[in-house]
Structure formats: C-alpha cells, structure tokens
Scaffold this motif. Structure first.
Motif, PDB file in Angstrom:
ATOM      1  N   ASN A  76       0.717  -1.294  -0.045  1.00 41.57           N
ATOM      2  CA  ASN A  76       0.120  -0.124  -0.171  1.00 41.57           C
ATOM      3  C   ASN A  76       0.950   1.234  -0.004  1.00 41.57           C
ATOM      4  N   ALA A  77       1.941   1.242   0.908  1.00 32.93           N
ATOM      5  CA  ALA A  77       2.817   2.480   0.900  1.00 32.93           C
ATOM      6  C   ALA A  77       3.489   2.573  -0.493  1.00 32.93           C
ATOM      7  N   LEU A  78       3.901   1.469  -0.892  1.00 32.05           N
ATOM      8  CA  LEU A  78       4.678   1.622  -2.263  1.00 32.05           C
ATOM      9  C   LEU A  78       3.699   2.148  -3.362  1.00 32.05           C
ATOM     10  N   GLU A  79       2.465   1.939  -3.248  1.00 37.94           N
ATOM     11  CA  GLU A  79       1.476   2.436  -4.355  1.00 37.94           C
ATOM     12  C   GLU A  79       0.995   4.016  -3.923  1.00 37.94           C
ATOM     13  N   GLY A  80       1.706   4.646  -2.774  1.00 39.44           N
ATOM     14  CA  GLY A  80       1.325   5.946  -2.407  1.00 39.44           C
ATOM     15  C   GLY A  80      -0.011   5.988  -1.531  1.00 39.44           C
ATOM     16  N   ARG A  81      -0.172   4.836  -1.054  1.00 41.37           N
ATOM     17  CA  ARG A  81      -1.522   5.106  -0.018  1.00 41.37           C
ATOM     18  C   ARG A  81      -0.920   4.793   1.300  1.00 41.37           C
ATOM     19  N   ARG A  82      -2.050   4.998   2.030  1.00 40.84           N
ATOM     20  CA  ARG A  82      -1.707   4.629   3.580  1.00 40.84           C
ATOM     21  C   ARG A  82      -1.317   3.263   3.978  1.00 40.84           C
ATOM     22  N   ALA A  83      -0.449   3.392   4.936  1.00 38.01           N
ATOM     23  CA  ALA A  83       0.219   1.754   5.000  1.00 38.01           C
ATOM     24  C   ALA A  83      -0.534   1.006   6.128  1.00 38.01           C
ATOM     25  N   ASN A  84      -1.703   0.641   5.479  1.00 37.57           N
ATOM     26  CA  ASN A  84      -2.525  -0.320   6.345  1.00 37.57           C
ATOM     27  C   ASN A  84      -2.347  -1.926   5.740  1.00 37.57           C
ATOM     28  N   PRO A  85      -2.367  -2.767   6.608  1.00 39.55           N
ATOM     29  CA  PRO A  85      -2.267  -4.218   5.920  1.00 39.55           C
ATOM     30  C   PRO A  85      -3.786  -4.410   5.121  1.00 39.55           C
TER      31      PRO A  85
END
Length: 377
Positions: free
Chosen positions: A193-202
């Motif tokens: 998620n973080a790599l895609e630029g989104r919030r790092a939620n599982p």
C-alpha cells in the motif's frame, strides 16, 4: 563467562559463510568489479542458463526459510505466484523496511554488500519472470539507500539490468524506494500500500500478493537476508545448503543466518552462524558474556515483538521451531539481553510506547488496546 576461543567455521570461505565471506577479504564490497572478482554475479550467469522452473526447484529443495521473522520457505512462496499470462507487469519486492527494535542485520548487508542483494533479486526475478522490482527500504537508512543506488547504476552499465539482460530476451528494472518511517510497512501488504502511495494499512487476505499484490498484479515480497542466500545456493546447490547446519548436528533449518546480541554484554554484534547454536553459546561465546557485575534475567530472541524468555531457557537452540516450543518466536534472531538490575515494568512500557505510536490504527485491539496497555503499565 566462557573464555574458550570463539568457534570459527571456515571464516572467509564461501562454502561455509555464504552471506559474509567476502567481508573477510575487504571491509566492504560496493564496487561491481570488486564483487565480480569475488565470484559476484556468477550465480546469475549460471541461473540464466537454466529454465526458470529448474531454478525454482533448486530454491525449493534448499528450503530457504524467510529471514524476516516468519520463517516461511521462499521456494514455496515463489511457487505460489500466479503463472505468467503476459497480461501485464509482475513484481518482485525486497522488504528492507528494517524497523524492529534491536535488529540491524539487513543494514549491515545492504551497506557492505549491496551487489549481493541485487544479484539475489536478479536471480529471483528471472525465476519468477518478473518485469519490475523495488527495494523498499527504511527511510532512515540513508547510507544504505545511497550505496544501493550506486550499485544499480554500475549494474546497468554492465548490462545486468534493463532490456535483453545478457542476451536472454528477459527485461527487468529495479529501483530503490525509501519509506516514510512507519514500522507497519514491515508487514508485506502494508508495504505494498505504501509503495502505491496509499496509507500503510495491512490488506485483508486473500487475495495474497502472489496473486494480486502491487497494483493488483502478481507480486513476491522477500526479506533482505533471504535474498542474500540465493546466489550462493545456485552456485553450490541445494544439498550443500542443507548440509551447512550439520556442523552443529541440526538440520531442521538449513543454511546459515546472521545472529546477533545487544544489551549489557561485553561484545555486542553480528555473526554468521549455522543453525543449531543455543542462546547461551551466542551470548557467552560470541557476545563475550554479560558485563562484569551483571546477571542475565531475561532475553528477547529476535526483536521487541518476540516474547521474553528467562535464564532457564538459555540452552534452547535458537531456531524457528525450538524457540516457538519454548514460548516465544525466533523473529530476526538478534538477541537482546536484560540484566537483573533492570526493572521489567518500565522496560516493557518503553516497548509498548513504541508499538502504540507505530500502530496503523487499522483494528480496534491494536488501536485502543496498546494505549490502554501503556496507561496500565
């Protein structure tokens, strides 16, 4: 304290110290030419002469257990990746978001042996028919990121990255991506998620990343140390890798690992060892024992998220299964010692404050439970 000499198993020998033997030749190996002079990229050149499915079988037979803490076999994970239907990109991600308190093994490997990681990723990418790769690295690892980027430029100049790699017709690009400093990014789906630029939620699983990972495409995520094993296995074979642990008469977990120890010991550090050593041997024979006047009360087997064990557990072999049977987890294999003078309540509270701050807030037990735990402590 044990004053016997530290056991040395072929220091500087690639067949006994596959992760670190090059560091016995020079302080670091950051230059591609130096790395090639020390058998560097020989594993890649051998791998590309084999069909990808044959490379996969070698890794599966070696039983490389993941070194990020969970211990899931890398070969099985690779085999679960969706078949290549040529409908779009396929991703290989290196999880270099090393933020577990008390853990610093991946940092050493990336800062001193960046090409060894890149070679492991190239072999993995060839096997998986991946088209794009990312090294998702902890943002605070500024020097490691710089060395990796320099190494990638050197590798591109040699034709090991880009289009038609070494005349195979296989195209692969690899990039370094620095994280924004969240512990939760060490969980592979939060990392995606973080790599895609989104919030790092599982993410909820299934689907698993092997089927629908980065940008919805098939993706494999492996730890830094896991990938550092790959080139040596291709060069020396799965049987050799299986036999490494027989030095200690233990074969439950093949290969070697970077074990470590920190806290009030005389010689904290990291050592590449075959599986089979007990916590007592690591603390006394390698870390030099407890400092003068200090007595061990408790120890964490591999980072702050593992459970405390006591002095009664010192003769437990530091291995995935045995540590779990003792009531904890091996985690990253870097022991943290606690001496009798340290109060466990403020120590535990300090750790819980970290986890409270690093919670992504995704689920109620973590979001609300951790602050209450800190308050109670």
């Amino acid at each position: 304290m044990n004053t016997e000499p530290k056991p040395i198993y072929g220091e500087g020998n690639p067949e006994t110290h596959p992760l670190t033997w090059r560091l016995s030749k020079q302080e670091h190996v950051r230059n591609a030419d130096d790395y090639e002079a020390l058998e560097g990229y020989a594993g890649l050149k051998k791998a590309i002469t084999m069909p990808p499915k044959d490379v996969l079988e070698v890794i599966k037979a070696a039983t490389v257990k993941g070194r990020g803490g969970a211990g899931f076999p890398a070969g099985i994970k690779w085999s679960l990746m969706a078949p290549n239907d040529n409908s779009g990109p396929r991703y290989l991600i290196c999880n270099a978001d090393e933020m577990e308190p008390g853990t610093f093994k991946d940092r050493l490997l990336m800062e001193k042996l960046p090409h060894q990681l890149i070679e492991g990723m190239l072999i993995a990418a060839y096997t998986l028919e991946a088209t794009h790769g990312y090294i998702f690295i902890r943002g605070e690892y500024i020097e490691a990121a710089a060395y990796l980027n320099e190494a990638l430029e050197q590798v591109r100049a040699k034709g090991y990255l880009g289009e038609n790699i070494l005349g195979t017709g296989w195209n692969f690009e690899l990039h370094v991506h620095t994280g924004a400093g969240r512990y939760i990014c060490g969980e592979e789906t939060a990392l995606l998620n973080a790599l895609e630029g989104r919030r790092a939620n599982p993410r909820t699983k299934p689907p698993f990343p092997q089927v629908a990972g980065a940008w919805g495409r098939p993706t494999i995520v492996n730890n830094v140390e896991t990938l550092h094993n790959v080139s040596a296995i291709i060069l020396h074979g799965s049987e050799w890798y299986q036999n490494l642990s027989k030095i200690k008469g233990v074969v439950e977990t093949p290969g070697t690992k970077l074990f470590g120890c920190s806290g009030l010991v005389n010689d904290p550090g990291l050592w590449e060892l075959p599986f089979g050593y007990t916590a007592r041997e690591i603390i006394d024979d390698f870390a030099g024992g407890m400092q003068e006047g200090r007595t061990l009360k408790a120890w964490l087997p591999g980072g702050a998220s593992t459970d405390f064990l006591t002095a009664d557990h010192l003769d437990v072999v530091v291995d995935f299964d045995t540590i779990q049977k003792a009531g904890s987890r091996m985690g990253t294999g870097l022991i943290m010692v606690v001496d009798e003078e340290q109060d466990m309540v403020p120590l535990l509270r300090n750790l819980e404050i970290f986890f409270q701050r690093e919670s992504c807030g995704f689920c109620t037990p973590c979001r609300d439970g951790l602050p209450w735990g800190v308050k109670l402590l």
